[in-house]
Design a protein around this motif. Structure first.
Motif, short mmCIF file in Angstrom:
data_model
loop_
_atom_site.label_atom_id
_atom_site.label_comp_id
_atom_site.label_asym_id
_atom_site.label_seq_id
_atom_site.Cartn_x
_atom_site.Cartn_y
_atom_site.Cartn_z
N ASP A 1 -54.75 -23.29 9.15
CA ASP A 1 -55.60 -22.11 9.04
C ASP A 1 -55.88 -21.85 7.57
OD1 ASP A 1 -56.66 -19.38 10.02
OD2 ASP A 1 -55.12 -18.84 8.55
N ALA A 2 -57.08 -21.37 7.26
CA ALA A 2 -57.48 -21.19 5.86
C ALA A 2 -56.57 -20.22 5.12
CB ALA A 2 -58.93 -20.72 5.79
N ALA A 3 -56.25 -19.08 5.74
CA ALA A 3 -55.41 -18.09 5.07
C ALA A 3 -53.99 -18.62 4.86
CB ALA A 3 -55.38 -16.79 5.88
N ALA A 4 -53.47 -19.35 5.86
CA ALA A 4 -52.13 -19.93 5.72
C ALA A 4 -52.12 -20.96 4.59
CB ALA A 4 -51.70 -20.58 7.03
N HIS A 5 -53.20 -21.72 4.48
CA HIS A 5 -53.31 -22.68 3.37
C HIS A 5 -53.24 -21.98 2.03
CE1 HIS A 5 -55.92 -24.35 0.21
NE2 HIS A 5 -55.38 -25.50 0.52
N ASP A 6 -53.97 -20.88 1.89
CA ASP A 6 -54.01 -20.19 0.60
C ASP A 6 -52.66 -19.62 0.23
OD1 ASP A 6 -56.63 -20.87 0.59
OD2 ASP A 6 -57.43 -18.84 0.75
N ARG A 7 -51.92 -19.12 1.22
CA ARG A 7 -50.57 -18.63 0.93
C ARG A 7 -49.66 -19.78 0.51
NH1 ARG A 7 -51.72 -15.60 5.65
NH2 ARG A 7 -50.54 -17.06 6.94
N ALA A 8 -49.83 -20.92 1.17
CA ALA A 8 -48.98 -22.08 0.85
C ALA A 8 -49.24 -22.60 -0.55
CB ALA A 8 -49.20 -23.18 1.89
N VAL A 9 -50.51 -22.77 -0.92
CA VAL A 9 -50.80 -23.34 -2.24
C VAL A 9 -50.48 -22.34 -3.35
CG1 VAL A 9 -52.52 -24.99 -1.43
CG2 VAL A 9 -53.26 -22.71 -2.13
N ALA A 10 -50.52 -21.06 -3.04
CA ALA A 10 -50.10 -20.07 -4.04
C ALA A 10 -48.63 -20.30 -4.41
CB ALA A 10 -50.29 -18.66 -3.51
N LEU A 11 -47.82 -20.64 -3.39
CA LEU A 11 -46.39 -20.84 -3.62
C LEU A 11 -46.09 -22.16 -4.28
CD1 LEU A 11 -43.46 -19.89 -3.15
CD2 LEU A 11 -43.58 -20.99 -0.90
N SER B 1 -56.48 -27.64 -17.69
CA SER B 1 -57.64 -26.91 -18.22
C SER B 1 -57.59 -25.43 -17.87
CB SER B 1 -58.92 -27.52 -17.65
OG SER B 1 -60.02 -26.66 -17.83
N PRO B 2 -57.55 -24.53 -18.86
CA PRO B 2 -57.54 -23.09 -18.57
C PRO B 2 -58.77 -22.64 -17.79
CG PRO B 2 -56.88 -23.47 -20.84
CD PRO B 2 -57.38 -24.79 -20.31
N GLY B 3 -59.95 -23.14 -18.17
CA GLY B 3 -61.17 -22.73 -17.48
C GLY B 3 -61.14 -23.08 -16.00
N MET B 4 -60.69 -24.28 -15.68
CA MET B 4 -60.60 -24.69 -14.28
C MET B 4 -59.64 -23.79 -13.52
SD MET B 4 -59.13 -28.29 -12.77
CE MET B 4 -57.43 -27.84 -13.19
N TRP B 5 -58.51 -23.46 -14.15
CA TRP B 5 -57.52 -22.65 -13.44
C TRP B 5 -57.94 -21.20 -13.30
CZ3 TRP B 5 -53.82 -23.46 -10.15
CH2 TRP B 5 -53.35 -24.77 -10.01
N VAL B 6 -58.72 -20.69 -14.21
CA VAL B 6 -59.26 -19.34 -14.02
C VAL B 6 -60.12 -19.30 -12.77
CG1 VAL B 6 -60.84 -17.61 -14.95
CG2 VAL B 6 -59.11 -18.62 -16.44
N ASP B 7 -60.94 -20.34 -12.56
CA ASP B 7 -61.76 -20.42 -11.35
C ASP B 7 -60.89 -20.44 -10.09
OD1 ASP B 7 -64.15 -20.47 -12.74
OD2 ASP B 7 -64.23 -22.66 -12.84
N ILE B 8 -59.84 -21.24 -10.12
CA ILE B 8 -58.96 -21.37 -8.95
C ILE B 8 -58.23 -20.06 -8.68
CG2 ILE B 8 -56.90 -22.51 -8.06
CD1 ILE B 8 -57.82 -25.03 -9.61
N LEU B 9 -57.61 -19.51 -9.73
CA LEU B 9 -56.79 -18.31 -9.56
C LEU B 9 -57.62 -17.08 -9.21
CD1 LEU B 9 -54.34 -18.96 -12.50
CD2 LEU B 9 -53.78 -19.04 -10.07
N SER B 10 -58.86 -17.05 -9.66
CA SER B 10 -59.72 -15.92 -9.31
C SER B 10 -59.95 -15.84 -7.81
CB SER B 10 -61.07 -16.06 -10.03
OG SER B 10 -60.91 -15.96 -11.42
N ALA B 11 -59.89 -16.99 -7.14
CA ALA B 11 -60.14 -17.03 -5.70
C ALA B 11 -58.87 -16.81 -4.88
CB ALA B 11 -60.76 -18.37 -5.33
N ASN B 12 -57.70 -16.73 -5.54
CA ASN B 12 -56.45 -16.55 -4.80
C ASN B 12 -55.51 -15.62 -5.55
OD1 ASN B 12 -55.11 -17.24 -2.41
ND2 ASN B 12 -53.91 -18.86 -3.38
N ALA B 13 -56.08 -14.72 -6.33
CA ALA B 13 -55.31 -13.93 -7.28
C ALA B 13 -54.27 -13.04 -6.61
CB ALA B 13 -56.25 -13.07 -8.13
N GLY B 14 -54.64 -12.37 -5.51
CA GLY B 14 -53.73 -11.42 -4.88
C GLY B 14 -52.46 -12.07 -4.38
N VAL B 15 -52.59 -13.20 -3.71
CA VAL B 15 -51.42 -13.89 -3.15
C VAL B 15 -50.52 -14.41 -4.27
CG1 VAL B 15 -50.65 -15.67 -1.56
CG2 VAL B 15 -52.85 -14.57 -1.19
#
Length: 361
Positions: free
Chosen positions: A165-175, A216-230
Motif C-alpha cells: 500500500d502506498a501509505a505503508a510504503h511511505d512509513r516504511a521508507v521514512a524509517l 545531494s541536498p537538493g535531491m533530498w529536499v525534494d524527497i523529504l518534502s513529500a514525506n516530511a510529516g512521517v
C-alpha cells in the motif's frame, strides 16, 4: 515488452535504461535537460529520438512533486500503453494523479530501493537494482496488463518485486531510508568545524555512519518534502531516545554510585535495543541475517593487490560473504576486512599467511 520510454535521465532513470538496453529492449530517453538525455544516450542507455508510436511502458523518473505533472503530459501525448514511476514517495504522487483526473488503470506507482551517494546519468549503473527490492503500489483499478508490465520491468532489472500500500510504503521508507539520511547528515555536520587532529583520527565507524551524508541536498529536499510529516514523527522518537541517553551519560559522571549504575543500565539498554534492531536487517539475498567472522588483511596500495587477494582467497576454497576496506590515514596501506563463515577462519588465516599476506589477529 520490447519498447520503453524513460522520462528523466538521472541516476535511477538512466540505470533502468541501461539495464533494459542490456536486455535488448529499445529505450527512448527524455529529459527536461536535453544535455542529460544526450549524456545518458552516450552511455548506451538508449536513444533520444522519439518513438514512432506508443511504447509498451513509460518510466517516469522524476522527483515526487513532479510525477503528476509529467505523467499528465505523457498520457496527453499517448506516449505509452502503460505507465509507472520510480519516485521514493508514493502517497503524495498517487493523490495528485487522482486529483488531476488521470488514467489510473494504466498507471502503477513504483520505487526501486536502490541508489548511490552520487546523482545524475554519469553515476548510473546497469546493475544498480540487481537483488534489490522494488516496491509496486497498485490501486484497485490498476489493470492486469499494467501490473504485468511493471513486474516484467522489475524482473528485467534483476530486482525483487514487493507489492505494498502506498501509505505503508511511505512509513516504511521514512524509517529505513529517509530518517537515516538525515541522521547521517547530522553526524557528519558535527565534523564541519572539527579540529583537523580529530578528523585525522577518523576510522571505519564514522565512515560507515556518514557515508550517505555525501548525497545531494537538493535531491533530498525534494524527497523529504513529500514525506516530511512521517519522517518528523520518527525523528521526534529518536530525540526522546537521545534525551534519555544524554541523561544516562551525565549519570555516569555522578558521584553517587546508584546514579552511575542507573546511567550504565540506560546506556546498556539502548545499545541492546540497537543490537536487536540491527539483527533484524535482512542478510545476504534477503535471507535471515547470518553472523560471520571477520578476517583482516593488511593491503598495500599497489595496483592489482585487491584482485590478487580475492583470487587467493578463492583458490583456498573460501567464499567472501562481505568486504570492507579501511584506509590508514597517512600511510600507503589499508585494512581489508573479509566476512567469512566461522568454520573457515583458521584455514583461511593459515593459507593467507603462507602466501605472504599480513593478517591481523
Amino acid at each position: 515488452m520490447r519498447t520503453v520510454a524513460v522520462v528523466g535521465t538521472g541516476l535511477i532513470g538512466t540505470s533502468a535504461a541501461l539495464a533494459l538496453t542490456r536486455r535488448g529492449l529499445t529505450v527512448h530517453l527524455e529529459d527536461a535537460d536535453p544535455d542529460a538525455a544526450r549524456t545518458a544516450a552516450s552511455l548506451g542507455a538508449g536513444v533520444t529520438e522519439p518513438a514512432e508510436g506508443p511504447v509498451d511502458l513509460a518510466i517516469v523518473a522524476v522527483p515526487p512533486a513532479l510525477v503528476g505533472k509529467v505523467l499528465a503530459d505523457c498520457q496527453r501525448r499517448g506516449l505509452a500503453r502503460c505507465y509507472t514511476d520510480v519516485a521514493s514517495v508514493k502517497a503524495g504522487p498517487r493523490a495528485e494523479v487522482a486529483a488531476l483526473g488521470l488514467d489510473t488503470a494504466h498507471y502503477i506507482g513504483g520505487h526501486p530501493m536502490a541508489g548511490r551517494e552520487r546523482s545524475g546519468p554519469l553515476a548510473a549503473r546497469a546493475d544498480l537494482f540487481e537483488g534489490r527490492p522494488w516496491v509496486l503500489t497498485p490501486t484497485p483499478d490498476t489493470d492486469t496488463e499494467t501490473l504485468n508490465a511493471a513486474l516484467e520491468l522489475v524482473a528485467l532489472c534483476g530486482a525483487m518485486p514487493i507489492v505494498m500500500d502506498a501509505a505503508a510504503h511511505d512509513r516504511a521508507v521514512a524509517l529505513v531510508s529517509h530518517a537515516p539520511q538525515l541522521l547521517s547528515s547530522l553526524v557528519a555536520a558535527r565534523l564541519e568545524n572539527a579540529d583537523e587532529t580529530a578528523i585525522r583520527l577518523s576510522g571505519q565507524g564514522v565512515r560507515d555512519v556518514t557515508r550517505i551524508a555525501a548525497s545531494s541536498p537538493g535531491m533530498w529536499v525534494d524527497i523529504l518534502s513529500a514525506n516530511a510529516g512521517v519522517v518528523a514523527d520518527i525523528l521526534e522518537e529518536v530525540a526522546v531516545d537521545l534525551g534519555e541517553t544524554v541523561t544516562a551519560l551525565r549519570a555516569l559522571q555522578a558521584s553517587d554510585e546508584g546514579e552511575r549504575r542507573a546511567g550504565a543500565a540506560g546506556i546498556e539498554a539502548v545499545m541492546r535495543r540497537g543490537n536487536t534492531g540491527q539483527s533484524r536487517i535482512p542478510g545476504k539475498h534477503g535471507a535471515p541475517p547470518t553472523r560471520y567472522e571477520t578476517v583482516t588483511v593488511v593491503l598495500g596500495d599497489q595496483p592489482g593487490e585487491l584482485g590478487r587477494l580475492f583470487g587467493e582467497v578463492g583458490a583456498l576454497g573460501v567464499n567472501i560473504e562481505d568486504v570492507t576496506i579501511e584506509h590508514s590515514t597517512g600511510q600507503q596501506v589499508g585494512h581489508v576486512q573479509l566476512a567469512v563463515a566461522a568454520g573457515v577462519v583458521k584455514p583461511l588465516v593459515t593459507g593467507l599467511r603462507e602466501r605472504g599476506w599480513a593478517v591481523r589477529d
